[in-house]
Structures are given as structure tokens and as C-alpha cells.
Scaffold this motif. Structure first.
Motif, PDB file in Angstrom:
ATOM      1  N   ALA A  59       0.857  -1.192   0.000  1.00 14.59           N
ATOM      2  CA  ALA A  59       0.000   0.000   0.000  1.00 14.59           C
ATOM      3  C   ALA A  59       0.884   1.228   0.000  1.00 14.59           C
ATOM      4  CB  ALA A  59      -0.896  -0.012   1.228  1.00 14.59           C
ATOM      5  N   ARG A  60       0.528   2.189  -0.860  1.00  9.93           N
ATOM      6  CA  ARG A  60       1.344   3.401  -0.977  1.00  9.93           C
ATOM      7  C   ARG A  60       0.800   4.538  -0.126  1.00  9.93           C
ATOM      8  NH1 ARG A  60       6.034   1.809  -2.744  1.00  9.93           N
ATOM      9  NH2 ARG A  60       5.943   0.656  -4.691  1.00  9.93           N
ATOM     10  N   ASP A  61      -0.427   4.429   0.318  1.00  8.81           N
ATOM     11  CA  ASP A  61      -1.010   5.509   1.115  1.00  8.81           C
ATOM     12  C   ASP A  61      -1.946   4.913   2.170  1.00  8.81           C
ATOM     13  OD1 ASP A  61      -3.761   5.289  -0.040  1.00  8.81           O
ATOM     14  OD2 ASP A  61      -2.683   5.792  -1.870  1.00  8.81           O
ATOM     15  N   PRO A  62      -2.304   5.723   3.172  1.00 10.65           N
ATOM     16  CA  PRO A  62      -3.073   5.165   4.304  1.00 10.65           C
ATOM     17  C   PRO A  62      -4.400   4.537   3.874  1.00 10.65           C
ATOM     18  CG  PRO A  62      -2.375   7.418   4.757  1.00 10.65           C
ATOM     19  CD  PRO A  62      -1.980   7.136   3.363  1.00 10.65           C
ATOM     20  N   ILE A  63      -5.113   5.164   2.945  1.00 11.92           N
ATOM     21  CA  ILE A  63      -6.425   4.621   2.596  1.00 11.92           C
ATOM     22  C   ILE A  63      -6.277   3.257   1.949  1.00 11.92           C
ATOM     23  CG2 ILE A  63      -8.484   4.964   1.184  1.00 11.92           C
ATOM     24  CD1 ILE A  63      -8.329   7.843   1.703  1.00 11.92           C
ATOM     25  N   ASN A  64      -5.294   3.109   1.074  1.00 10.24           N
ATOM     26  CA  ASN A  64      -5.054   1.801   0.479  1.00 10.24           C
ATOM     27  C   ASN A  64      -4.717   0.766   1.534  1.00 10.24           C
ATOM     28  OD1 ASN A  64      -5.352   1.588  -2.396  1.00 10.24           O
ATOM     29  ND2 ASN A  64      -3.846   3.225  -2.532  1.00 10.24           N
ATOM     30  N   ALA A  65      -3.937   1.177   2.538  1.00 12.09           N
ATOM     31  CA  ALA A  65      -3.575   0.237   3.597  1.00 12.09           C
ATOM     32  C   ALA A  65      -4.828  -0.267   4.313  1.00 12.09           C
ATOM     33  CB  ALA A  65      -2.622   0.905   4.589  1.00 12.09           C
ATOM     34  N   VAL A  66      -5.745   0.663   4.626  1.00 14.84           N
ATOM     35  CA  VAL A  66      -6.972   0.249   5.319  1.00 14.84           C
ATOM     36  C   VAL A  66      -7.835  -0.601   4.414  1.00 14.84           C
ATOM     37  CG1 VAL A  66      -8.930   1.049   6.671  1.00 14.84           C
ATOM     38  CG2 VAL A  66      -6.943   2.480   6.450  1.00 14.84           C
ATOM     39  N   LEU A  67      -8.008  -0.163   3.166  1.00 10.23           N
ATOM     40  CA  LEU A  67      -8.878  -0.893   2.251  1.00 10.23           C
ATOM     41  C   LEU A  67      -8.377  -2.320   2.057  1.00 10.23           C
ATOM     42  CD1 LEU A  67      -9.738   1.746  -0.507  1.00 10.23           C
ATOM     43  CD2 LEU A  67     -11.247   0.865   1.255  1.00 10.23           C
ATOM     44  N   ASN A  68      -7.049  -2.469   1.835  1.00 13.01           N
ATOM     45  CA  ASN A  68      -6.496  -3.809   1.634  1.00 13.01           C
ATOM     46  C   ASN A  68      -6.808  -4.702   2.821  1.00 13.01           C
ATOM     47  OD1 ASN A  68      -5.466  -2.955  -0.764  1.00 13.01           O
ATOM     48  ND2 ASN A  68      -3.382  -2.674  -0.003  1.00 13.01           N
ATOM     49  N   TYR A  69      -6.638  -4.146   4.008  1.00 11.26           N
ATOM     50  CA  TYR A  69      -6.848  -4.914   5.228  1.00 11.26           C
ATOM     51  C   TYR A  69      -8.304  -5.371   5.341  1.00 11.26           C
ATOM     52  CZ  TYR A  69      -6.751  -5.987  10.209  1.00 11.26           C
ATOM     53  OH  TYR A  69      -6.851  -6.613  11.412  1.00 11.26           O
TER      54      TYR A  69
ATOM     55  N   ILE B 238     -25.302 -11.371   5.568  1.00 13.24           N
ATOM     56  CA  ILE B 238     -25.631 -11.053   4.174  1.00 13.24           C
ATOM     57  C   ILE B 238     -24.805 -11.901   3.198  1.00 13.24           C
ATOM     58  CG2 ILE B 238     -25.544  -9.226   2.423  1.00 13.24           C
ATOM     59  CD1 ILE B 238     -27.939  -8.869   4.114  1.00 13.24           C
ATOM     60  N   PRO B 239     -23.478 -12.107   3.426  1.00 10.71           N
ATOM     61  CA  PRO B 239     -22.746 -12.982   2.497  1.00 10.71           C
ATOM     62  C   PRO B 239     -23.379 -14.368   2.403  1.00 10.71           C
ATOM     63  CG  PRO B 239     -21.198 -11.820   3.888  1.00 10.71           C
ATOM     64  CD  PRO B 239     -22.564 -11.495   4.415  1.00 10.71           C
ATOM     65  N   HIS B 240     -23.889 -14.886   3.521  1.00  8.76           N
ATOM     66  CA  HIS B 240     -24.511 -16.208   3.501  1.00  8.76           C
ATOM     67  C   HIS B 240     -25.826 -16.196   2.723  1.00  8.76           C
ATOM     68  CE1 HIS B 240     -21.837 -18.205   6.404  1.00  8.76           C
ATOM     69  NE2 HIS B 240     -21.622 -16.961   6.790  1.00  8.76           N
ATOM     70  N   VAL B 241     -26.616 -15.153   2.928  1.00 11.41           N
ATOM     71  CA  VAL B 241     -27.884 -15.046   2.201  1.00 11.41           C
ATOM     72  C   VAL B 241     -27.601 -14.983   0.702  1.00 11.41           C
ATOM     73  CG1 VAL B 241     -29.912 -13.604   1.810  1.00 11.41           C
ATOM     74  CG2 VAL B 241     -29.016 -13.869   4.114  1.00 11.41           C
TER      75      VAL B 241
ATOM     76  N   ALA C  69     -13.043 -10.931   2.213  1.00 14.89           N
ATOM     77  CA  ALA C  69     -12.894 -12.052   1.281  1.00 14.89           C
ATOM     78  C   ALA C  69     -12.953 -13.377   2.031  1.00 14.89           C
ATOM     79  CB  ALA C  69     -11.575 -11.939   0.522  1.00 14.89           C
ATOM     80  N   GLY C  70     -12.348 -13.401   3.216  1.00 13.18           N
ATOM     81  CA  GLY C  70     -12.390 -14.616   4.028  1.00 13.18           C
ATOM     82  C   GLY C  70     -13.817 -14.982   4.406  1.00 13.18           C
TER      83      GLY C  70
ATOM     84  N   ALA D 173     -15.581 -16.370  -4.239  1.00 13.29           N
ATOM     85  CA  ALA D 173     -15.618 -15.535  -3.037  1.00 13.29           C
ATOM     86  C   ALA D 173     -15.428 -14.073  -3.425  1.00 13.29           C
ATOM     87  CB  ALA D 173     -14.544 -15.975  -2.060  1.00 13.29           C
ATOM     88  N   LEU D 174     -14.529 -13.818  -4.390  1.00 11.11           N
ATOM     89  CA  LEU D 174     -14.280 -12.446  -4.824  1.00 11.11           C
ATOM     90  C   LEU D 174     -15.503 -11.886  -5.549  1.00 11.11           C
ATOM     91  CD1 LEU D 174     -10.591 -12.787  -6.036  1.00 11.11           C
ATOM     92  CD2 LEU D 174     -11.403 -11.808  -3.908  1.00 11.11           C
ATOM     93  N   ASP D 175     -16.170 -12.741  -6.346  1.00 16.48           N
ATOM     94  CA  ASP D 175     -17.399 -12.313  -7.018  1.00 16.48           C
ATOM     95  C   ASP D 175     -18.442 -11.870  -5.997  1.00 16.48           C
ATOM     96  OD1 ASP D 175     -16.295 -13.017  -9.380  1.00 16.48           O
ATOM     97  OD2 ASP D 175     -17.680 -14.662  -9.839  1.00 16.48           O
ATOM     98  N   LEU D 176     -18.619 -12.737  -5.004  1.00 16.57           N
ATOM     99  CA  LEU D 176     -19.635 -12.497  -3.984  1.00 16.57           C
ATOM    100  C   LEU D 176     -19.310 -11.230  -3.217  1.00 16.57           C
ATOM    101  CD1 LEU D 176     -22.021 -14.236  -3.223  1.00 16.57           C
ATOM    102  CD2 LEU D 176     -20.651 -15.246  -1.407  1.00 16.57           C
TER     103      LEU D 176
END
Lengths: 97, 342
Positions: B197-207, B317-320, B213-214, B243-246
Motif C-alpha cells: 500500500a502506498r497511502d493510508p487509505i489503500n492500507a486500510v482498504l487492503n486490510y 448477508i454474504p450467507h444469504v 474475502a475470508g 468468493a471475490l465475485d460475492l
């Protein structure tokens, strides 16, 4: 989920009694949290409650011991007041260690 | 219907988790930190140097409670594969659907449409609360995304759908930082960079996306779908494409909203980040803890699902959605209905 309070008195005069005590305690630990020495707060589903009751009954000796299961009124935080040393952890809240 | 149980997150380094009396016992440096009855947990997520006893791993696996291993910084490394439950016929139907370009395209379109709609909703909602000078830009981005939704039915291949989705994503992330109302000089978003991540927002989003995804992979598994056979995402070894689609339609709702809320309420501040040499940014342990707590609390929040007409905890919601997708693949539903947040 049903919130329960379980208390027990198991006679420890004989070594068989002390063994029963350990086993009853174990069954309770498996289902919930120890809040005092022989007092447990437990929250289970209807099915788990059946299993729990069955296991407790099979461990105790009805002529010597006593086990009481109380249903707690929900929500717990409104109807349970605890003072002093209290290790209770709300298992519905985020668990981050 | 599944009930929402709790996930245990362990990020204290050098913790040792083992099985004691149907409880997970957590020890740190030989001292007991917690005893958690297994029947309260539906999974364990551990970060970095956390040890689990073999008996605990096996007990959890038998009870279909997955363990997810992430690095200390939240990057996915492994997950226990519990015995595949569910119906083999469902998986065969899923495979047949991915082999059929027409049906794949249809599912991919609905997934993308759901994502774009939810991005639009997020933008419009932020526009209502944004400063006067930012609101028109946010509304314009929402209109741009809306235009892309209109183009979706014209897409003839999955690649075109991906292109449309990419265009919308660019409009969305271009204005993402305008949705922030606090610490604006610190929180900036250059462009979406995954690793590092190059910036704080990317760091949070990735996390947050890793965690989401899990959850989506678990949802697929629970319903009996194969999490690797996806529609919008290309099949690639080791990639949890389904999982990524969902997850696509849930990104704006679950992940992006959480990030915006945490920054706007100043629960996440510059102190929660570490800037490294070579322009990489990571989250501190406290920062990660704040995010986990917020996500976990939000999971319990009830939202109205327009299709089932029921109030459902956000965490389910992911389960539904996985169940609705399964119904479509089996042929019980003419198309896959994405989750649209209000």
C-alpha cells in the motif's frame, strides 16, 4: 440463545464425591463461564440445553448432590448486577485478543 | 437459517491457543488470558505469530469452524479446508454454469450491477453529508457510475463487463477522499495499489477487503459452493474467484462504509499508521484492533434485505447471497439477485 445460571452442591465427603464435583464442574466449563466457585453463567441454544442437562444428570448422584438451573431474564446486562471481582466476558461482543 | 456466531480474532503475538474442555484457552506467555466455549465461535482468525494446538485445529475443522491465518499485517496466508459439505449436484451445476459463456456473462453482469449500484448509494449518501463544495463532485461521480450501469446490458463478454466495472471503479476512487471529513491532509488516495500500500487509505482498504474475502469464502463453503469457481473473476490457481465475485457488491456496503465511518469519526487517526521508507504504509496494531472491533460490531447490525423482505444481521448477508446464487445455479431462480443496500 438462552441465558442460564447453574449452581451446584456436590458432596465432597468421599473421594467418589470429589470426583463427581470435578466432572460436574468440567461439564459446566465446557458450556459457559465460571463466575463464582460453583456458579456458572451459560448461554446455549435449546438443543445444547438438552445435551447439557443430560450430561449433568449423568454425572451427579441425586441422593447426595444438588444442581439448580435458573433461566436468566434477557437482556443480561439489564437484569444481572455484578459487584467486585468479575471475570465475565460478553461472548456476543467483538472478541479481539 | 444460520445464526450469527462470533469470530475470535487473535493478534497478540506469541499467543498460544489450545483446547481445554470444549473451550478455546488463550495463553500469552504462560498466563491464561481467556476461556471461550467453542459453541460461541464460528471461526478463528489469527495474525502472525500465534500458535494453535493440533487438537484445537482438528476439533474446529470437524465442527466446520475454519481457522484463517493472516500475517501480522493482515495479509491472507492460509485457511483450513473443512470437509466439503453441501450437495455435489450443486457443485456440478456451478461447474456447468461456468462452462456456459452466456450464463457466466449473466451472473457477472448482475454481480457488477450490484456493485455499481452500491457504490452509487455510498457516494450519494456521502454527498448528503459532505461540504458544499464537494457535494456536486460526488453527485457527478454517482451519475457517471449510474451511466455505466446503463451500459452493462450491452456488454457481450465478461471482459467487457470487467471494463465497465473498471471505469466505474476509477470514477469512484477518484472522489473517494472527498467522502472524508476528518484529517484530510493525512488521508489521501493516490490510486488503488494492492501490495504494498502506498497511502493510508489503500492500507486500510487492503486490510478490510482481506477480512471480507475470508468471510465470503466461508459463506460459499457453508452453502456448498466451490469458492474457486467464479464468474466475474477469471479462474486462476489458488484464487477464490467465487468468493471475490460475492464480495464485489459488498465492498462498498461493508468495507468502504466502515473505512469512511472510522476516519470520519476520528477513530482512525494518523497515529494508527506507520510510514515506511520507500513509500509504503502499514497499520499499527492499535489501528487494526479498532478496525476489527468496528467490523465485528457492524456485523450484528440488522439491515433490511429487499428480496427476502426480512431484517438480517449484516454479517449474514454474504450467507444469504451465497444461498441466492446457489438457487440460481440450480435453476430455481431465473437470475442472481445482488444485494442492494439502501
Amino acid at each position: 440463545m438462552i441465558d442460564l445460571l447453574i449452581t451446584y452442591d456436590v458432596s465432597t465427603d468421599t473421594s467418589a464425591g470429589r470426583r463427581r464435583l470435578r466432572r460436574v464442574a468440567k461439564v459446566c466449563v465446557a458450556h459457559g463461564q465460571r463466575v463464582q466457585h460453583s456458579v456458572f453463567e451459560i448461554s446455549v441454544t435449546e438443543v445444547q440445553l438438552l445435551a447439557l442437562r443430560e450430561r449433568l444428570l449423568s454425572e451427579m448422584d441425586p441422593t447426595e448432590d444438588s444442581i439448580r438451573i435458573y433461566r436468566l431474564r434477557q437482556p443480561r446486562e439489564r437484569f444481572v448486577e455484578a459487584f467486585g471481582r468479575d471475570g465475565y466476558r460478553d461472548l456476543g461482543a467483538p472478541l479481539i485478543l | 437459517m444460520r445464526t450469527l456466531l462470533n469470530t475470535l480474532y487473535v493478534q497478540t503475538q506469541k499467543s498460544y491457543l489450545h483446547l481445554e474442555n470444549d473451550n478455546v484457552r488463550v495463553d500469552v506467555e504462560g498466563e491464561r488470558k481467556a476461556m471461550l466455549p467453542l459453541h460461541h465461535l464460528d471461526g478463528i482468525v489469527v495474525f502472525g505469530n500465534v500458535l494453535l494446538s493440533p487438537f484445537l485445529i482438528q476439533k474446529l475443522a470437524r465442527a466446520h469452524k475454519p481457522v484463517t491465518w493472516l500475517t501480522e499485517w493482515g495479509q491472507f496466508t492460509a485457511r483450513t479446508e473443512t470437509p466439503v459439505s453441501g450437495n455435489v449436484l450443486l457443485r456440478v451445476a456451478q461447474h456447468a454454469c461456468t462452462c456456459d459463456p452466456g450464463r457466466t456473462l449473466a451472473v457477472a453482469r448482475y454481480v457488477a450491477a450490484g456493485k455499481l449500484q452500491n457504490q452509487k448509494t455510498t457516494l450519494l449518501r456521502s454527498a448528503r453529508e459532505a461540504a458544499e463544495e464537494d457535494a456536486p463532485t460526488l453527485r457527478q461521480a454517482a451519475r457517471d457510475i449510474n451511466a455505466q450501469v446503463g451500459v452493462l446490458p450491452l456488454a457481450e463478454t465478461v471482459d467487457e463487463v470487467r471494463g465497465i466495472e473498471g471505469t466505474a471503479a476509477r470514477s469512484y476512487f477518484e472522489v473517494f477522499s472527498l467522502m472524508l471529513r476528518a484529517n484530510r491532509d493525512f488521508f489521501w488516495l493516490g490510486e488503488r495499489t494492492r501490495r504494498p500500500a502506498r497511502d493510508p487509505i489503500n492500507a486500510v482498504l487492503n486490510y478490510v477487503y482481506t477480512l471480507l474475502a475470508g468471510e465470503c469464502a466461508s459463506a460459499c463453503q457453508t452453502v456448498g459452493l466451490d469458492p474457486q469457481i467464479g464468474f466475474l473473476h477469471a479462474l486462476r490457481p489458488g484464487r477464490q474467484s467465487l468468493a471475490l465475485d460475492l464480495m464485489e457488491e459488498l465492498r462498498p456496503v461493508i468495507a468502504d462504509r466502515a473505512v469512511l465511518t472510522l476516519i470520519n469519526r476520528q477513530q482512525l487517526t494518523p497515529r494508527d499508521f506507520t510510514l515506511h521508507e520507500g513509500r509504503t504504509v502499514t497499520l499499527t496494531e492499535d489501528g487494526r484492533r479498532t478496525i476489527l472491533r468496528h467490523l465485528q460490531e457492524r456485523k450484528g447490525e440488522e439491515v433490511f434485505h429487499s428480496l427476502t423482505g426480512r431484517k438480517t444481521p449484516l454479517g449474514l448477508i454474504p450467507h444469504v447471497q451465497a444461498r441466492l446464487l446457489a438457487q440460481h445455479l440450480r435453476g430455481d431462480r431465473p437470475h442472481y439477485p445482488p444485494y442492494l443496500h439502501r
